[in-house]
Design a protein around this motif. Structure first.
Motif, mmCIF file in Angstrom:
data_model
loop_
_atom_site.group_PDB
_atom_site.id
_atom_site.type_symbol
_atom_site.label_atom_id
_atom_site.label_comp_id
_atom_site.label_asym_id
_atom_site.label_seq_id
_atom_site.Cartn_x
_atom_site.Cartn_y
_atom_site.Cartn_z
ATOM 1 N N ASP A 1 45.448 41.367 40.921
ATOM 2 C CA ASP A 1 45.938 40.199 41.650
ATOM 3 C C ASP A 1 45.309 40.136 43.043
ATOM 4 O O ASP A 1 44.653 41.077 43.486
ATOM 5 C CB ASP A 1 47.466 40.231 41.752
ATOM 6 C CG ASP A 1 47.972 41.541 42.340
ATOM 7 O OD1 ASP A 1 47.577 41.888 43.477
ATOM 8 O OD2 ASP A 1 48.755 42.233 41.662
ATOM 9 N N THR A 2 45.549 39.037 43.719
ATOM 10 C CA THR A 2 44.999 38.805 45.052
ATOM 11 C C THR A 2 45.529 39.818 46.062
ATOM 12 O O THR A 2 44.775 40.308 46.906
ATOM 13 C CB THR A 2 45.325 37.376 45.520
ATOM 14 O OG1 THR A 2 44.854 36.449 44.541
ATOM 15 C CG2 THR A 2 44.663 37.051 46.845
ATOM 16 N N ALA B 1 44.729 44.101 49.952
ATOM 17 C CA ALA B 1 45.142 45.391 50.504
ATOM 18 C C ALA B 1 43.946 46.322 50.632
ATOM 19 O O ALA B 1 43.786 47.004 51.649
ATOM 20 C CB ALA B 1 46.226 46.012 49.628
ATOM 21 N N PHE B 2 43.092 46.371 49.618
ATOM 22 C CA PHE B 2 41.903 47.212 49.688
ATOM 23 C C PHE B 2 40.941 46.721 50.778
ATOM 24 O O PHE B 2 40.472 47.493 51.611
ATOM 25 C CB PHE B 2 41.175 47.259 48.343
ATOM 26 C CG PHE B 2 39.790 47.815 48.441
ATOM 27 C CD1 PHE B 2 39.584 49.144 48.760
ATOM 28 C CD2 PHE B 2 38.675 47.003 48.250
ATOM 29 C CE1 PHE B 2 38.299 49.672 48.878
ATOM 30 C CE2 PHE B 2 37.401 47.512 48.370
ATOM 31 C CZ PHE B 2 37.200 48.847 48.685
ATOM 32 N N TYR C 1 45.706 37.040 33.192
ATOM 33 C CA TYR C 1 44.461 36.951 33.952
ATOM 34 C C TYR C 1 44.408 38.023 35.021
ATOM 35 O O TYR C 1 45.431 38.474 35.528
ATOM 36 C CB TYR C 1 44.348 35.575 34.634
ATOM 37 C CG TYR C 1 44.105 34.469 33.654
ATOM 38 C CD1 TYR C 1 42.820 34.040 33.374
ATOM 39 C CD2 TYR C 1 45.168 33.863 32.998
ATOM 40 C CE1 TYR C 1 42.594 33.029 32.458
ATOM 41 C CE2 TYR C 1 44.951 32.853 32.074
ATOM 42 C CZ TYR C 1 43.665 32.435 31.813
ATOM 43 O OH TYR C 1 43.443 31.446 30.903
ATOM 44 N N HIS C 2 43.177 38.403 35.350
ATOM 45 C CA HIS C 2 42.901 39.282 36.472
ATOM 46 C C HIS C 2 41.996 38.545 37.446
ATOM 47 O O HIS C 2 41.332 37.575 37.079
ATOM 48 C CB HIS C 2 42.212 40.569 36.009
ATOM 49 C CG HIS C 2 43.148 41.570 35.404
ATOM 50 N ND1 HIS C 2 42.716 42.545 34.534
ATOM 51 C CD2 HIS C 2 44.482 41.760 35.542
ATOM 52 C CE1 HIS C 2 43.740 43.298 34.177
ATOM 53 N NE2 HIS C 2 44.831 42.834 34.770
ATOM 54 N N LEU C 3 41.963 39.035 38.670
ATOM 55 C CA LEU C 3 41.167 38.422 39.729
ATOM 56 C C LEU C 3 39.795 39.077 39.801
ATOM 57 O O LEU C 3 39.689 40.281 40.035
ATOM 58 C CB LEU C 3 41.881 38.575 41.068
ATOM 59 C CG LEU C 3 41.207 37.882 42.230
ATOM 60 C CD1 LEU C 3 41.383 36.362 42.111
ATOM 61 C CD2 LEU C 3 41.763 38.388 43.551
ATOM 62 N N ALA C 4 38.758 38.277 39.613
ATOM 63 C CA ALA C 4 37.385 38.756 39.775
ATOM 64 C C ALA C 4 36.909 38.373 41.169
ATOM 65 O O ALA C 4 37.342 37.359 41.729
ATOM 66 C CB ALA C 4 36.478 38.130 38.721
ATOM 67 N N THR D 1 38.680 31.542 47.964
ATOM 68 C CA THR D 1 38.596 32.650 48.910
ATOM 69 C C THR D 1 40.013 33.091 49.293
ATOM 70 O O THR D 1 40.998 32.459 48.902
ATOM 71 C CB THR D 1 37.851 32.226 50.188
ATOM 72 O OG1 THR D 1 38.612 31.197 50.832
ATOM 73 C CG2 THR D 1 36.447 31.736 49.882
ATOM 74 N N PHE D 2 40.094 34.145 50.093
ATOM 75 C CA PHE D 2 41.393 34.581 50.592
ATOM 76 C C PHE D 2 42.066 33.478 51.408
ATOM 77 O O PHE D 2 43.277 33.358 51.414
ATOM 78 C CB PHE D 2 41.258 35.830 51.472
ATOM 79 C CG PHE D 2 41.076 37.104 50.712
ATOM 80 C CD1 PHE D 2 42.022 37.544 49.805
ATOM 81 C CD2 PHE D 2 39.953 37.889 50.922
ATOM 82 C CE1 PHE D 2 41.864 38.737 49.115
ATOM 83 C CE2 PHE D 2 39.782 39.082 50.241
ATOM 84 C CZ PHE D 2 40.736 39.502 49.333
ATOM 85 N N LYS D 3 41.259 32.702 52.132
ATOM 86 C CA LYS D 3 41.817 31.633 52.966
ATOM 87 C C LYS D 3 42.470 30.539 52.137
ATOM 88 O O LYS D 3 43.426 29.908 52.589
ATOM 89 C CB LYS D 3 40.720 30.996 53.821
ATOM 90 C CG LYS D 3 40.492 31.642 55.125
ATOM 91 C CD LYS D 3 39.520 30.799 55.926
ATOM 92 C CE LYS D 3 39.412 31.323 57.330
ATOM 93 N NZ LYS D 3 38.408 30.634 58.100
#
Length: 161
Positions: free
Chosen positions: A74-75, A80-81, A4-7, A139-141
């Motif tokens: 990945d997350t 990082a971006f 899997y990839h992160l969308a 989310t990132f959180k």
């Protein structure tokens, strides 16, 4: 390695039309930030319309609401971006160009090789809005691992040690 990839999707409602003087600085940064994204480790794909970005795609009733979507390995690569490149400085200026929104971004896992559609991204946002963070939209959180990644329980520390 995950299958899997992160969308991710992020949306925004402009305070003025995309070709207005009020949004000129935002538009002037699009090519630079998109090129930066594409050069980052972990970048896989991003949605584009007729130009080099997705600002011309009309996915919402409100013509001032725009979207951006991308896929990452990945997350950590996406984070990082978003938070450790020049993207962060542009993101900090968000209130200059966009209306305040309670929910404007989410992430979800897609099979490697899949390029999500705007409809999929909007559905993920709605899932997050309705259910809160879950394996289907987060989310990132409150991140969730890819469906095929086993989560190892955190060790319980002996408080007496």
């Amino acid at each position: 390695m995950s299958g899997y990839h992160l969308a991710e999707i992020n949306i925004a409602t402009l305070k003025a039309p995309i070709d207005a003087p009020e949004t000129a600085e935002f538009v002037a940064n699009l090519d630079r930030i998109n090129a930066l994204a594409e050069s980052q480790p972990g970048f896989v794909w991003r949605l584009t319309g007729e130009g080099n970005d997705a600002t011309d795609l009309q996915a919402f009733d409100n013509p001032l609401t725009i979207l951006n979507m991308s896929v990452w390995t990945d997350t950590d690569s996406l984070a990082a971006f978003v938070y450790r490149t020049a993207h962060r400085e542009v993101m900090r200026r968000r209130t200059e160009w966009f209306e305040k929104m309670e929910l404007y971004t989410c992430q979800w896992w897609v099979p490697v090789g899949h390029q999500p559609t705007p409809e999929e991204g909007i559905a993920a946002l709605e899932t997050l809005r309705r259910l809160g963070p879950s394996p289907a939209a987060f989310t990132f959180k409150n991140p969730f691992p890819a469906p095929d990644v086993a989560v190892r329980p955190q060790p319980i520390l002996d408080e007496c040690a």
